[in-house]
Design a protein around this motif. Structure first.
Motif, PDB file in Angstrom:
ATOM      1  N   ASP A   1       1.823  33.716  78.587  1.00 17.43           N
ATOM      2  CA  ASP A   1       2.121  33.952  80.006  1.00 17.43           C
ATOM      3  C   ASP A   1       3.582  33.631  80.310  1.00 17.43           C
ATOM      4  OD1 ASP A   1      -0.284  34.968  80.985  1.00 17.43           O
ATOM      5  OD2 ASP A   1      -1.120  32.976  81.357  1.00 17.43           O
ATOM      6  N   ALA A   2       4.071  32.525  79.758  1.00 13.58           N
ATOM      7  CA  ALA A   2       5.465  32.138  79.983  1.00 13.58           C
ATOM      8  C   ALA A   2       6.416  33.187  79.406  1.00 13.58           C
ATOM      9  CB  ALA A   2       5.735  30.769  79.361  1.00 13.58           C
ATOM     10  N   GLN A   3       6.093  33.692  78.209  1.00 14.02           N
ATOM     11  CA  GLN A   3       6.935  34.743  77.611  1.00 14.02           C
ATOM     12  C   GLN A   3       6.930  35.992  78.491  1.00 14.02           C
ATOM     13  OE1 GLN A   3       5.898  35.556  73.499  1.00 14.02           O
ATOM     14  NE2 GLN A   3       5.552  33.379  73.118  1.00 14.02           N
ATOM     15  N   GLY A   4       5.770  36.313  79.064  1.00 12.46           N
ATOM     16  CA  GLY A   4       5.675  37.466  79.963  1.00 12.46           C
ATOM     17  C   GLY A   4       6.521  37.274  81.203  1.00 12.46           C
ATOM     18  N   VAL A   5       6.491  36.074  81.761  1.00 16.85           N
ATOM     19  CA  VAL A   5       7.293  35.789  82.951  1.00 16.85           C
ATOM     20  C   VAL A   5       8.784  35.891  82.620  1.00 16.85           C
ATOM     21  CG1 VAL A   5       7.943  33.959  84.576  1.00 16.85           C
ATOM     22  CG2 VAL A   5       5.535  34.394  84.101  1.00 16.85           C
ATOM     23  N   VAL A   6       9.173  35.340  81.479  1.00 19.01           N
ATOM     24  CA  VAL A   6      10.582  35.417  81.068  1.00 19.01           C
ATOM     25  C   VAL A   6      10.999  36.878  80.903  1.00 19.01           C
ATOM     26  CG1 VAL A   6      12.176  34.933  79.153  1.00 19.01           C
ATOM     27  CG2 VAL A   6      10.685  33.131  80.028  1.00 19.01           C
ATOM     28  N   LYS A   7      10.120  37.679  80.308  1.00 22.50           N
ATOM     29  CA  LYS A   7      10.430  39.095  80.106  1.00 22.50           C
ATOM     30  C   LYS A   7      10.601  39.814  81.454  1.00 22.50           C
ATOM     31  CE  LYS A   7       8.968  40.977  76.483  1.00 22.50           C
ATOM     32  NZ  LYS A   7       9.966  41.550  75.605  1.00 22.50           N
ATOM     33  N   VAL A   8       9.716  39.510  82.404  1.00 25.96           N
ATOM     34  CA  VAL A   8       9.828  40.121  83.738  1.00 25.96           C
ATOM     35  C   VAL A   8      11.146  39.701  84.390  1.00 25.96           C
ATOM     36  CG1 VAL A   8       8.872  40.059  86.088  1.00 25.96           C
ATOM     37  CG2 VAL A   8       7.357  40.413  84.150  1.00 25.96           C
ATOM     38  N   MET A   9      11.475  38.419  84.295  1.00 30.84           N
ATOM     39  CA  MET A   9      12.720  37.923  84.889  1.00 30.84           C
ATOM     40  C   MET A   9      13.932  38.589  84.229  1.00 30.84           C
ATOM     41  SD  MET A   9      11.821  35.800  87.243  1.00 30.84           S
ATOM     42  CE  MET A   9      13.169  34.723  87.568  1.00 30.84           C
TER      43      MET A   9
ATOM     44  N   GLU B   1      16.689  40.952  86.008  1.00 28.89           N
ATOM     45  CA  GLU B   1      18.126  40.668  85.922  1.00 28.89           C
ATOM     46  C   GLU B   1      18.876  41.899  85.405  1.00 28.89           C
ATOM     47  OE1 GLU B   1      21.666  38.840  86.440  1.00 28.89           O
ATOM     48  OE2 GLU B   1      19.724  38.113  87.135  1.00 28.89           O
ATOM     49  N   ASN B   2      18.320  42.559  84.394  1.00 30.91           N
ATOM     50  CA  ASN B   2      18.950  43.781  83.861  1.00 30.91           C
ATOM     51  C   ASN B   2      19.009  44.865  84.927  1.00 30.91           C
ATOM     52  OD1 ASN B   2      19.274  42.556  81.388  1.00 30.91           O
ATOM     53  ND2 ASN B   2      17.479  43.491  80.464  1.00 30.91           N
ATOM     54  N   ALA B   3      17.915  45.025  85.682  1.00 25.47           N
ATOM     55  CA  ALA B   3      17.889  46.027  86.753  1.00 25.47           C
ATOM     56  C   ALA B   3      18.918  45.682  87.823  1.00 25.47           C
ATOM     57  CB  ALA B   3      16.490  46.102  87.360  1.00 25.47           C
ATOM     58  N   LYS B   4      19.028  44.410  88.157  1.00 27.96           N
ATOM     59  CA  LYS B   4      20.010  43.969  89.156  1.00 27.96           C
ATOM     60  C   LYS B   4      21.420  44.307  88.688  1.00 27.96           C
ATOM     61  CE  LYS B   4      21.903  39.827  91.210  1.00 27.96           C
ATOM     62  NZ  LYS B   4      22.292  38.536  90.753  1.00 27.96           N
ATOM     63  N   GLN B   5      21.712  44.053  87.413  1.00 35.50           N
ATOM     64  CA  GLN B   5      23.042  44.343  86.887  1.00 35.50           C
ATOM     65  C   GLN B   5      23.331  45.843  86.914  1.00 35.50           C
ATOM     66  OE1 GLN B   5      23.044  42.477  83.045  1.00 35.50           O
ATOM     67  NE2 GLN B   5      23.341  40.421  83.882  1.00 35.50           N
ATOM     68  N   ARG B   6      22.309  46.654  86.590  1.00 33.63           N
ATOM     69  CA  ARG B   6      22.509  48.114  86.645  1.00 33.63           C
ATOM     70  C   ARG B   6      22.760  48.563  88.083  1.00 33.63           C
ATOM     71  NH1 ARG B   6      18.297  48.162  82.734  1.00 33.63           N
ATOM     72  NH2 ARG B   6      16.777  48.752  84.302  1.00 33.63           N
ATOM     73  N   ILE B   7      22.020  48.000  89.034  1.00 34.80           N
ATOM     74  CA  ILE B   7      22.202  48.364  90.447  1.00 34.80           C
ATOM     75  C   ILE B   7      23.599  47.958  90.903  1.00 34.80           C
ATOM     76  CG2 ILE B   7      21.466  47.779  92.800  1.00 34.80           C
ATOM     77  CD1 ILE B   7      18.581  47.657  91.657  1.00 34.80           C
TER      78      ILE B   7
END
Length: 149
Positions: free
Chosen positions: A73-81, A85-91
């Motif tokens: 679950d923690a790995q999944g949360v990190v992946k979502v975060m 962050e990647n989407a924010k940088q692209r935007i």
């Protein structure tokens, strides 16, 4: 593993681990009731001890499964975060490009405003006629333009 798991895949695996842990807890509860019955029936201590050892093993196994589920679950949360962050940088990059394009458009618009009176002057000279009136109009446009700058 050559293919990286998605956040949803990680959460699904964690869910399966928790389901297995729940089944182990059910089995442990059954063994605990069995021990209680054996004690009431004055069963041999070796039989009770054997069941207690099985319960201890199930508890350890259950703890490992729950820890693995939490880790997934923690790995999944990190992946979502990370994906956010990647989407924010692209935007931010796209927004920067749009702002630069708007600035270029504004610069071109300003340049056209400056060139417009000169184009009108060239047209007035080329067509002849009342050039003086057109020149007065152009000078007035240039005067207005320099006041705005």
């Amino acid at each position: 593993m050559s293919q990286e798991l998605s956040a949803d895949d990680l959460h699904e695996q964690a869910k399966r681990y928790r389901e297995i842990a729940m089944a182990i807890q059910d089995k442990r509860d059954i063994l605990q009731r069995r021990i209680k019955d054996l004690k009431e029936d004055k069963a041999p201590k070796e039989e009770i001890k054997d069941l207690e050892n099985k319960i201890e093993f199930l508890n350890e196994q259950n703890q490992r499964l729950m820890n693995t589920a939490k880790s997934l679950d923690a790995q999944g949360v990190v992946k979502v975060m990370t994906n956010l962050e990647n989407a924010k940088q692209r935007i931010e990059a796209i927004t920067d490009k749009v702002l630069k394009a708007v600035q270029k458009f504004d610069d071109i618009k300003e340049a056209l405003n400056v060139l417009s009176p000169f184009i009108n002057l060239a047209t007035a000279i080329a067509t002849g006629g009342t050039v003086v009136a057109k020149i007065d109009s152009i000078v007035s446009e240039l005067d207005n333009l320099t006041r705005n700058v």
